[in-house]
Write a protein that holds these residues in place. Sequence first.
Motif, short mmCIF file in Angstrom:
data_model
loop_
_atom_site.label_atom_id
_atom_site.label_comp_id
_atom_site.label_asym_id
_atom_site.label_seq_id
_atom_site.Cartn_x
_atom_site.Cartn_y
_atom_site.Cartn_z
N THR A 153 -2.69 -31.96 -11.20
CA THR A 153 -2.01 -32.88 -12.28
C THR A 153 -0.56 -31.81 -11.38
O THR A 153 -0.01 -32.45 -12.07
CB THR A 153 -1.97 -32.56 -13.64
OG1 THR A 153 -1.46 -30.53 -13.30
CG2 THR A 153 -3.17 -32.51 -14.29
N ASP A 154 -0.80 -31.77 -9.45
CA ASP A 154 0.93 -31.40 -9.45
C ASP A 154 1.34 -32.51 -8.58
O ASP A 154 0.91 -33.65 -9.33
CB ASP A 154 0.39 -30.44 -8.59
CG ASP A 154 -0.60 -30.88 -7.04
OD1 ASP A 154 -1.11 -31.00 -7.06
OD2 ASP A 154 -0.84 -29.59 -6.99
N THR A 155 2.20 -32.14 -8.27
CA THR A 155 3.19 -33.37 -7.38
C THR A 155 1.93 -34.04 -5.99
O THR A 155 2.41 -35.13 -6.25
CB THR A 155 4.22 -33.01 -6.37
OG1 THR A 155 3.72 -31.79 -5.81
CG2 THR A 155 5.38 -32.98 -7.81
N HIS A 156 1.02 -33.38 -5.57
CA HIS A 156 0.70 -33.92 -4.87
C HIS A 156 -0.76 -35.26 -5.08
O HIS A 156 -1.14 -36.48 -4.52
CB HIS A 156 -0.85 -32.88 -4.00
CG HIS A 156 -2.23 -33.83 -3.63
ND1 HIS A 156 -1.69 -33.78 -2.12
CD2 HIS A 156 -3.11 -33.91 -3.39
CE1 HIS A 156 -2.32 -34.19 -1.37
NE2 HIS A 156 -3.63 -34.06 -2.07
N THR A 158 0.89 -37.86 -7.49
CA THR A 158 1.90 -38.64 -7.64
C THR A 158 1.75 -40.00 -7.02
O THR A 158 1.76 -40.97 -7.50
CB THR A 158 3.09 -38.14 -7.27
OG1 THR A 158 3.20 -37.61 -6.32
CG2 THR A 158 3.39 -36.57 -8.55
#
Length: 399
Positions: A153-156, A158
């Motif tokens: 769920t990190d920015t990777h 998005t």
Amino acid sequence: MYNFEDVLTCPICYSIFEDPRVLPCSHTFCRNCLENILQASSDFYIWRPLRIPLKCPNCRSITEMAPTGIESLPVNFALRAIIEKYQQEDHPDIVTCPEHYRQPLNVYCLLDKKLVCGHCLTIGQHHGHPIDDLQSAYVKEKDAPQKLLEQLTDTHWTGLTCHIEKLEEQKSHSEKVVQGEKEVVLQYFKELSDTLEEKKNFFLTALCDVDNLINQEYTPQIERIKEMREQQLELMTLTTSLREESPLKFLEKVDDVRQRVQILKQRALPEVQCVEIYPRVSQVLKEDWSRTEIGQIKKLPIPEMKISLKSMSCSCSDDEKVEIFKILNIVIVTLISVILMLIFFNQHVITFLNEITSVCFFEVSLSVYQNLSNSLHDLKTILCHSLYLLKEFTGKVFW
């Protein structure tokens, strides 16, 4: 009965007990596992006492083994009975090793990051690998799902949706391009097919016109001959009937019949001539159309078909003339090659004999050279004359 297989597992080999033996300290182990420990202890004591000390792997208490070794230890019959009953029953909630029958997966291999059984550690492909028990491995990996969820769920991630939309847009664009190319192909070959159909109709129309010219040439002559044939048959019938006439009627008609016969005989028969069609469609398609690029088909003209009359004395057809022409070409080229070779050879003979005669055998070499040169000159003359005759013959045949 949760994790009941742990109670039935040897703490040394992590496999279900096989021939369990009880030490005086009440701890139970597999017979083979104790045999290996006892063997290591006997190797340590070089002087080999009668009684070898055996240290319990669990409580470290020392037991002096009799000379009979592990065989002197009592069998844990109660545990063996439980194991036999356990192995006879089905345990769907227990995961067993796919490589070793009925061995539970109760050890975690730290090297390969997977569950293994005791046999995998002792005799299998995980022998010598670092291990951990299930509970400890579970505690260490308990927080892994949360960490993995954070990574997912990190920015990777998005831009993942945007990336999918771009790919779908590119896919749609490429599909439209391909569809457009298909339409171009269909249109191109439709135009090509229409052009070929048009050219085919032009050819057929030209051939029909030639057919009409042939009819115009031959039909009047055929009708004229048929008319003369009918007059001949009519006069033959009239002449035959004169024999049955009376003298008066005979004399009245015979002169008229005689005049009609003379007039009919004086009518000249039309000369039978063969029609030559030019150009031939087969030659046009073979020589011009077969070497034409597709893009130039629209520009190709349809030849104007004509006919020419020739006397029946012409004995060679077009195909025969072509074959004769090919043969004559081969003969002419061969003769020219021979003449050139003779000229070249004659020059080299002169050079060679001049070099020899400058050293020795002047008279003999000179006579040989003169005879050879005369023979070559005569042969060259004959070949040149033959070439001239072939050219004359070719001109008569084709012109």
